[in-house]
Design an enzyme around this catalytic site. Structure first.
Site, PDB file in Angstrom:
ATOM      1  N   ASP A   1     -45.435   2.369  -4.353  1.00  0.00           N
ATOM      2  CA  ASP A   1     -44.417   2.503  -5.354  1.00  0.00           C
ATOM      3  C   ASP A   1     -44.876   2.567  -6.857  1.00  0.00           C
ATOM      4  O   ASP A   1     -45.874   2.144  -7.133  1.00  0.00           O
ATOM      5  CB  ASP A   1     -43.486   1.477  -5.026  1.00  0.00           C
ATOM      6  CG  ASP A   1     -42.907   1.511  -3.744  1.00  0.00           C
ATOM      7  OD1 ASP A   1     -43.017   2.648  -3.002  1.00  0.00           O
ATOM      8  OD2 ASP A   1     -41.915   0.825  -3.436  1.00  0.00           O
TER       9      ASP A   1
ATOM     10  N   HIS B   1     -36.101   2.232 -12.561  1.00  0.00           N
ATOM     11  CA  HIS B   1     -36.534   1.002 -11.717  1.00  0.00           C
ATOM     12  C   HIS B   1     -35.773  -0.319 -12.131  1.00  0.00           C
ATOM     13  O   HIS B   1     -36.201  -1.305 -12.280  1.00  0.00           O
ATOM     14  CB  HIS B   1     -37.997   0.603 -11.837  1.00  0.00           C
ATOM     15  CG  HIS B   1     -38.512  -0.089 -10.548  1.00  0.00           C
ATOM     16  ND1 HIS B   1     -38.565  -1.465 -10.639  1.00  0.00           N
ATOM     17  CD2 HIS B   1     -39.441   0.282  -9.529  1.00  0.00           C
ATOM     18  CE1 HIS B   1     -39.134  -1.915  -9.305  1.00  0.00           C
ATOM     19  NE2 HIS B   1     -39.730  -0.840  -8.704  1.00  0.00           N
TER      20      HIS B   1
ATOM     21  N   HIS C   1     -48.669  -0.676  -4.340  1.00  0.00           N
ATOM     22  CA  HIS C   1     -48.180   0.056  -5.532  1.00  0.00           C
ATOM     23  C   HIS C   1     -49.278   0.517  -6.099  1.00  0.00           C
ATOM     24  O   HIS C   1     -50.423  -0.044  -6.349  1.00  0.00           O
ATOM     25  CB  HIS C   1     -47.563  -1.208  -6.359  1.00  0.00           C
ATOM     26  CG  HIS C   1     -46.499  -1.565  -6.111  1.00  0.00           C
ATOM     27  ND1 HIS C   1     -46.283  -2.729  -5.104  1.00  0.00           N
ATOM     28  CD2 HIS C   1     -44.782  -1.434  -6.393  1.00  0.00           C
ATOM     29  CE1 HIS C   1     -45.073  -2.933  -4.855  1.00  0.00           C
ATOM     30  NE2 HIS C   1     -44.129  -2.327  -5.708  1.00  0.00           N
TER      31      HIS C   1
END
Length: 300
Positions: free
Chosen positions: A109, A164, A252
């Site tokens: 991510d 986000h 991530h």
């Protein structure tokens, strides 16, 4: 005489005070009418119950309409990333497979990100693994080369909103966050995607509802590395190794210092392979579900 002059002066003062008060009342009424008129126009246009103050760098409805029409001007050789149709409009945490069917999906991510994304791509390339990258729109805009590299290496791309944000959003703002990201991904890489991951895995702030209404598949996870907390490499690996067959691993490649993730990834791959695991993308994992009959861990 003096008394008379005083009275005249008092009357003049009273007159001007009344005139100023009346002017203020009239001006206030005109301003209120103007604001209400604009509000009504916004409600009709945006089909919202109240006017929206769009945060900085957020596309308006007018901009969204323009960008949606401009998709035809994007790369001709496009590719689409979709879940099987039975997963459209659902929330997926993992897929239930028999224990002997050891498949797992690695997901990353918050990218694309300078250095880190390319380092992770190199590790995946060396190990002949395809993964799924949920990208943030503003990062795609800032780092288009890394976004293109993800697609060039054969990985799957998902939508992770533009900013986000975790806050609650009405349909207009949710649409802007998701659609503007979809547009920049398409414009930059030529990829269309209906795979969506809400920031923080939050399902009740308006984003997931909008995505499901658009028949996107909301992809969460079953094993969280929590690498955003920058744990030790050993702790990061331990968390990922809790994954079960049919699991989706969250890591991530962007959003901050991901050096521990880069260091841990080769060890994670090696350990999972020793346990007999094979690596697939999220769409491939869901296709495996359809071949197996047991239902996925999904919610409408």
């Amino acid at each position: 005489m003096k008394t008379r002059i005083k009275k005249i002066r008092l009357k003049r003062k009273f007159f001007w005070r009344r005139l100023i008060l009346i002017s203020l009342i009239v001006g206030s009424s005109i301003l209120t009418y103007t604001l209400l008129s604009k509000r009504n126009q916004q409600e009709v246009f945006g089909q919202a119950q109240y006017p929206i103050q769009m945060p900085p760098n957020t596309l308006s409805y007018e901009a969204l309409n323009k960008t949606s029409h401009s998709q035809t001007e994007a790369p001709v050789n496009s590719i689409s990333f979709n879940a099987p149709s039975n997963f459209a409009g659902t929330v997926v945490y993992d897929v239930k497979l028999p224990k002997k069917e050891k498949y797992v999906a690695l997901t990353f991510d918050d990218g694309p990100w300078p250095n880190t994304t390319d380092q992770i791509l190199k590790i995946l390339r060396q190990n002949h693994i395809k993964a799924t990258f949920f990208m943030i729109g503003e990062n795609v805009k800032a780092h288009p080369v890394q976004a293109k590299n993800v697609l060039a290496d054969g990985h799957v791309i998902g939508n992770h909103t533009w900013h986000h944000w975790y806050m609650h959003m009405n349909p207009q703002l949710a649409a802007s966050e998701i659609e503007s990201t979809a547009n920049i991904i398409y414009k930059t890489t030529g990829a269309k995607t209906t795979l969506f991951r809400p920031p923080g895995g939050i399902l009740n702030n308006g984003l997931a509802d909008y995505a499901k209404n658009q028949n996107h598949s909301v992809i969460l996870w079953s094993a969280d590395s929590e690498d955003y907390r920058i744990p030790s490499v050993a702790t990061l690996i331990k968390r990922v190794m809790k994954v079960a067959p049919g699991g989706i691993v969250l890591m991530h490649d962007g959003g901050g210092n991901r050096s521990h993730t880069v260091t841990a990834l080769p060890q994670i791959i090696n350990k999972l392979r020793k346990q007999g695991y094979k690596f697939v993308t999220v769409p491939e994992l869901l296709e495996l579900q359809n071949k197996q009959q047991p239902s996925a861990t999904a919610k409408n």
